[in-house]
Every structure is written in structure tokens, then in C-alpha cells.
Design a protein around this motif. Structure first.
Motif, PDB file in Angstrom:
ATOM      1  N   ALA A 312       0.829  -1.202   0.000  1.00  0.00           N
ATOM      2  CA  ALA A 312       0.000   0.000   0.000  1.00  0.00           C
ATOM      3  C   ALA A 312       0.864   1.252   0.000  1.00  0.00           C
ATOM      4  N   GLY A 313       1.925   1.228   0.808  1.00  0.00           N
ATOM      5  CA  GLY A 313       2.828   2.379   0.842  1.00  0.00           C
ATOM      6  C   GLY A 313       3.508   2.607  -0.495  1.00  0.00           C
ATOM      7  N   GLY A 314       3.907   1.496  -1.159  1.00  0.00           N
ATOM      8  CA  GLY A 314       4.549   1.609  -2.462  1.00  0.00           C
ATOM      9  C   GLY A 314       3.605   2.156  -3.520  1.00  0.00           C
ATOM     10  N   ILE A 315       2.348   1.739  -3.476  1.00  0.00           N
ATOM     11  CA  ILE A 315       1.375   2.216  -4.460  1.00  0.00           C
ATOM     12  C   ILE A 315       1.057   3.694  -4.228  1.00  0.00           C
ATOM     13  N   ALA A 316       0.946   4.098  -2.967  1.00  0.00           N
ATOM     14  CA  ALA A 316       0.684   5.506  -2.677  1.00  0.00           C
ATOM     15  C   ALA A 316       1.843   6.380  -3.150  1.00  0.00           C
ATOM     16  N   ALA A 319       1.591   6.617  -6.912  1.00  0.00           N
ATOM     17  CA  ALA A 319       0.444   7.391  -7.393  1.00  0.00           C
ATOM     18  C   ALA A 319       0.635   8.894  -7.214  1.00  0.00           C
ATOM     19  N   SER A 320       1.136   9.319  -6.055  1.00  0.00           N
ATOM     20  CA  SER A 320       1.166  10.759  -5.758  1.00  0.00           C
ATOM     21  C   SER A 320       2.481  11.230  -5.158  1.00  0.00           C
ATOM     22  N   ASN A 321       3.455  10.334  -5.046  1.00  0.00           N
ATOM     23  CA  ASN A 321       4.698  10.661  -4.344  1.00  0.00           C
ATOM     24  C   ASN A 321       4.411  11.098  -2.910  1.00  0.00           C
ATOM     25  N   LEU A 322       3.337  10.544  -2.352  1.00  0.00           N
ATOM     26  CA  LEU A 322       2.902  10.813  -0.971  1.00  0.00           C
ATOM     27  C   LEU A 322       2.553  12.285  -0.759  1.00  0.00           C
ATOM     28  N   ASP A 323       2.091  12.939  -1.816  1.00  0.00           N
ATOM     29  CA  ASP A 323       1.675  14.348  -1.750  1.00  0.00           C
ATOM     30  C   ASP A 323       0.155  14.390  -1.658  1.00  0.00           C
ATOM     31  N   TRP A 337      -7.397  12.569  -7.647  1.00  0.00           N
ATOM     32  CA  TRP A 337      -7.157  13.465  -6.521  1.00  0.00           C
ATOM     33  C   TRP A 337      -6.495  12.763  -5.338  1.00  0.00           C
ATOM     34  N   GLY A 338      -5.542  13.460  -4.730  1.00  0.00           N
ATOM     35  CA  GLY A 338      -5.029  13.081  -3.432  1.00  0.00           C
ATOM     36  C   GLY A 338      -4.014  11.948  -3.407  1.00  0.00           C
ATOM     37  N   VAL A 339      -3.790  11.412  -2.211  1.00  0.00           N
ATOM     38  CA  VAL A 339      -2.733  10.422  -1.953  1.00  0.00           C
ATOM     39  C   VAL A 339      -2.833   9.231  -2.885  1.00  0.00           C
ATOM     40  N   PHE A 340      -4.033   8.646  -3.015  1.00  0.00           N
ATOM     41  CA  PHE A 340      -4.212   7.466  -3.851  1.00  0.00           C
ATOM     42  C   PHE A 340      -4.815   7.811  -5.221  1.00  0.00           C
ATOM     43  N   GLN A 341      -4.802   9.080  -5.597  1.00  0.00           N
ATOM     44  CA  GLN A 341      -5.262   9.517  -6.914  1.00  0.00           C
ATOM     45  C   GLN A 341      -6.618   8.902  -7.275  1.00  0.00           C
ATOM     46  N   LEU A 342      -7.608   9.195  -6.429  1.00  0.00           N
ATOM     47  CA  LEU A 342      -8.947   8.660  -6.645  1.00  0.00           C
ATOM     48  C   LEU A 342      -9.635   9.410  -7.779  1.00  0.00           C
TER      49      LEU A 342
END
Length: 410
Positions: A312-316, A319-323, A337-342
Motif C-alpha cells: 500500500a505504501g509503495g502504491i501511494a 500514485a502521488s509521491n505521498l503528496d 485526486w489526493g494520496v491514492f489519486q482517486l
């Protein structure tokens, strides 16, 4: 269509600059814009390169809409088109009567007026009726006439059944070729006044520009691809609002992303267009974002995704470079949008909004609900594939609860 360069309009350069800015922001070929607007690609290329200007505004309006121009930009396009078209008409050759040819009424032909005289006539439009000359029965000297006097005299002439030659004065329309210029100038004045009232609430557009460069005429258009002090000012204001980015004076995709997020936080339409509303919101200082640090985001992701924390941490991160304030646009006009680019559609399914998705806590919890549907990361196929490839290269793959497992690859 006429040559812009031949017209010699001082507004031609400004007109073509705006057309080129809109095309650059649309990031489409002339052929693609032609399909959207219904105007041929070769014609659009001539307009944007300053080779010609159409005889009516419709092709320019369709081009602007195809490029995603907002109402303010369309109004500015119309204003500049009117100015360029009026200058072109004023500079067109005028047909003069042949020497020695008497006019229908008999008086000696009046020589064509200079442009200075035409400007004087335009300035006196509030006093005399434009394009109408009043002559007394025995004099060729012009004198102002009111609409009431004109109506009274005409009515008297009709009632008495007299011939036009016996009227105390007669009206002679003169220089009808100036009407297009006068009408064009009136349109310019109307568009300018309307724009001022609509955009600035009746105040001059640059009333507070000295200490606010983005509101000055120099920074009227700030868009993708620009690289100047106006972009630098924009980036400084975004940074002051809590949206971290490099202040390098170059308007690239990351700067546009920050503009979109700022607009959303400010309650504006998140379209990435740096319009007057966005500029004033930036100067107001009302938006102050306080995003989580990447370390805090990573820690919270692992706390929520206890079933497979490392993955999960790797995917986040992918997806967003944890931004938490990250947002990428899609080709169909939607955004992630957001951490997981929803995705916008996913947000609706999860009962969220783009504004909610910028809250890292809500975004992470929503992503975990999405994961729980299938207990895998199929909702993020690209990032999941990249994570698995990285795990394979390291010689291990991550199983449930983040425990290393023997890799299937020898």
C-alpha cells in the motif's frame, strides 16, 4: 479575410498573441481544433500566425471555445477582433467620384476627409447625429440638429405635400463608408464598459495593480508554456498559500496542477485557468493549506493498510509521491485526486468529492474501502505492476502483512 499586417492595426499583435496562447494551452494540433470548431485548420493557422483576420467574429468565437477559453477570454477576443477589424476597414481604399461628375443633388463634390477629421466627428457624436449633414437653404455650412427638430421638419414637409427642394433645410447623408468604422468603435466602447462592470464590479481592472503584478496589463494572460516574472509571481503566491512548488518562473504541468488545487480550495472552478478571480483569491490570502508531510502520509497508510502495508505504501508513493495535494488530469476532462489519486467517478461511488479527496485521512480510508472490495490493488493497476516489478528485482515479493516471500522469479 484580410491581411493583418497590411491593416497596420496596433492591436493585431495583441490579437494574435491571445490566439496563440489559447492554442498553446489547448495543446492540440490545428487539425484537432478544426474538428472541434468546424473551421478549417488552414484558416485557424492563418489567424494564429497573424496572416489574416475573418470578416465576422464567429470563426474566432468557435476557435476560442474549442481551446477552452472562458467567458472573460472570449470577451477579450471579441474586443480585440473589433479593434483590428475597425482598423482594417479604416485603412481600406475608398472609392472617390470621377473628376467632373456632378452629384445627384447638384452641389460640388465634397473632398474626402482626413482621418483626423473623422476622429473629430466621432468625438462629437453626442452633439450631432453621426453621418448626417444639415444644410440651410442658402448655405453649405454644417450645423447640429436635434432629433426633435428633424422629426418636426420632416412631418411638416409630408403634411404640406411639398417637394423635398422646398424644405427650409435638407439632409444629405455623407460618407456612408464611415458607418462601419463608427459602428465598430461603438461596439468596442460597449464591450469595454461591459467588461469593466462585469469583471471588476465597476472599478478599473488595474486599480490595485501597483502592488499586485498579476492584476496588471502585463500579466493579463498567464498560461502553460509561459516563462516570465508573471509566472514567478504566481508561483510565489501559490507557495504562500501552502502549495509547495519550485519558484522558477516557468509555467509547466506542476504549476498548473497547483493552480487547479488552489482553485478547488478557494471555492473556484478548478480549470487551471489563471483568470482574474483566481488572481484576486491568491492576493486575498484566504487560502492557507497545511498538507501532511510525506513521512506522515506514509506512516498513516501503513497504519490503515495493516493487511499489506508495504505494498500500500509503495502504491501511494507511485500514485502521488505521498503528496496529499496531488492531482492529475485525464484525457476525458476528469481528474484524479489526493494520496491514492482517486478518480472522479470513484469518488462519487465512495460518497466523496474532490475537496474531500484532498484530505489525506479521508483519502487513505476511502482507498482502504476500495481495496476491501476485492482484497487486492486492482484499482491501481499501473502502480501495482510497478511495485511488483520493483519487488521482483530486489529478489523478494511482499505477501500479506508486508512479510517477504520467496520470489517466483529465479
Amino acid at each position: 479575410m484580410s491581411e493583418l499586417r497590411a491593416a497596420g492595426s496596433p492591436y493585431a499583435r495583441e490579437f494574435t498573441d491571445l490566439l496563440q496562447t489559447l492554442k498553446s494551452r489547448a495543446d492540440c494540433s490545428y487539425e484537432a481544433l478544426a474538428r472541434r470548431s468546424g473551421v478549417s485548420g488552414s484558416a485557424l493557422q492563418r489567424y494564429c500566425s497573424g496572416v489574416g483576420v475573418p470578416n465576422d467574429f464567429d470563426p474566432i468565437a468557435r476557435f476560442g471555445k474549442a481551446c477552452g477559453a472562458d467567458p472573460r477570454e472570449l470577451l477579450e477576443l471579441h474586443r480585440l477582433w473589433v479593434l483590428v477589424d475597425a482598423s482594417r476597414r479604416r485603412g481600406a481604399p475608398r472609392a472617390e467620384p470621377a473628376p467632373g461628375t456632378p452629384s445627384a443633388a447638384g452641389p460640388t463634390p465634397i473632398p474626402a476627409q482626413t482621418s483626423a477629421t473623422a476622429d473629430t466627428e466621432l468625438a462629437e457624436m453626442s452633439v450631432t447625429l453621426p453621418g448626417i449633414e444639415v444644410e440651410s437653404a442658402g448655405s453649405a455650412v454644417n450645423s447640429p440638429v436635434s432629433a426633435a427638430e428633424l422629426a418636426t421638419s420632416t412631418a411638416s414637409s409630408v403634411a404640406l405635400g411639398s417637394e423635398p427642394a422646398r424644405v427650409p433645410f435638407r439632409l444629405r447623408l455623407r460618407h456612408l463608408r464611415r458607418w462601419p468604422v463608427l459602428v465598430g468603435c461603438l461596439l468596442v466602447v460597449g464591450a469595454t464598459v461591459a467588461g469593466t462592470v462585469l469583471l471588476t464590479g465597476g472599478r478599473p481592472a488595474d486599480a490595485d495593480s501597483p502592488n499586485r503584478p498579476l492584476l496588471s496589463a502585463k500579466c493579463r494572460f498567464v498560461a502553460m508554456g509561459h516563462q516570465d516574472t508573471c509566472v514567478r509571481e504566481l508561483q510565489l503566491l501559490l507557495k504562500q498559500a501552502g502549495l509547495d512548488l519550485d519558484v522558477d518562473g516557468a509555467f509547466g504541468p506542476f504549476t498548473q496542477m497547483r493552480v487547479v488545487v488552489f482553485q478547488l480550495l478557494a471555492g473556484l472552478e478548478p480549470n487551471g485557468v489563471v483568470d482574474d478571480g483566481t488572481k484576486r483569491a491568491l492576493y486575498s490570502g484566504r487560502v492557507k493549506a497545511h498538507p501532511w508531510s510525506p513521512e506522515r502520509v506514509d506512516r498513516r497508510v501503513r497504519e490503515v493498510f495493516t493487511e499489506d502495508a508495504d505494498r500500500a505504501g509503495g502504491i501511494a508513493k507511485c500514485a502521488s509521491n505521498l503528496d496529499p495535494l496531488y492531482s492529475l488530469g485525464n484525457t476525458n476532462g476528469t481528474r484524479n485526486w489526493g494520496v491514492f489519486q482517486l478518480y472522479d467517478g470513484t469518488l462519487r461511488e465512495l460518497g466523496g468529492t474532490p475537496r474531500k479527496a484532498l484530505d489525506p485521512e479521508w483519502n487513505i480510508q476511502a482507498a482502504h474501502r476500495l481495496w476491501a472490495r476485492t482484497h487486492d490493488f486492482r484499482a491501481w493497476p499501473s502502480c501495482d505492476k510497478a511495485y511488483q516489478a520493483g519487488a521482483s528485482k530486489s529478489g523478494t515479493s511482499k505477501g500479506p502483512k508486508g512479510k517477504p516471500e520467496p520470489s517466483a522469479t529465479p
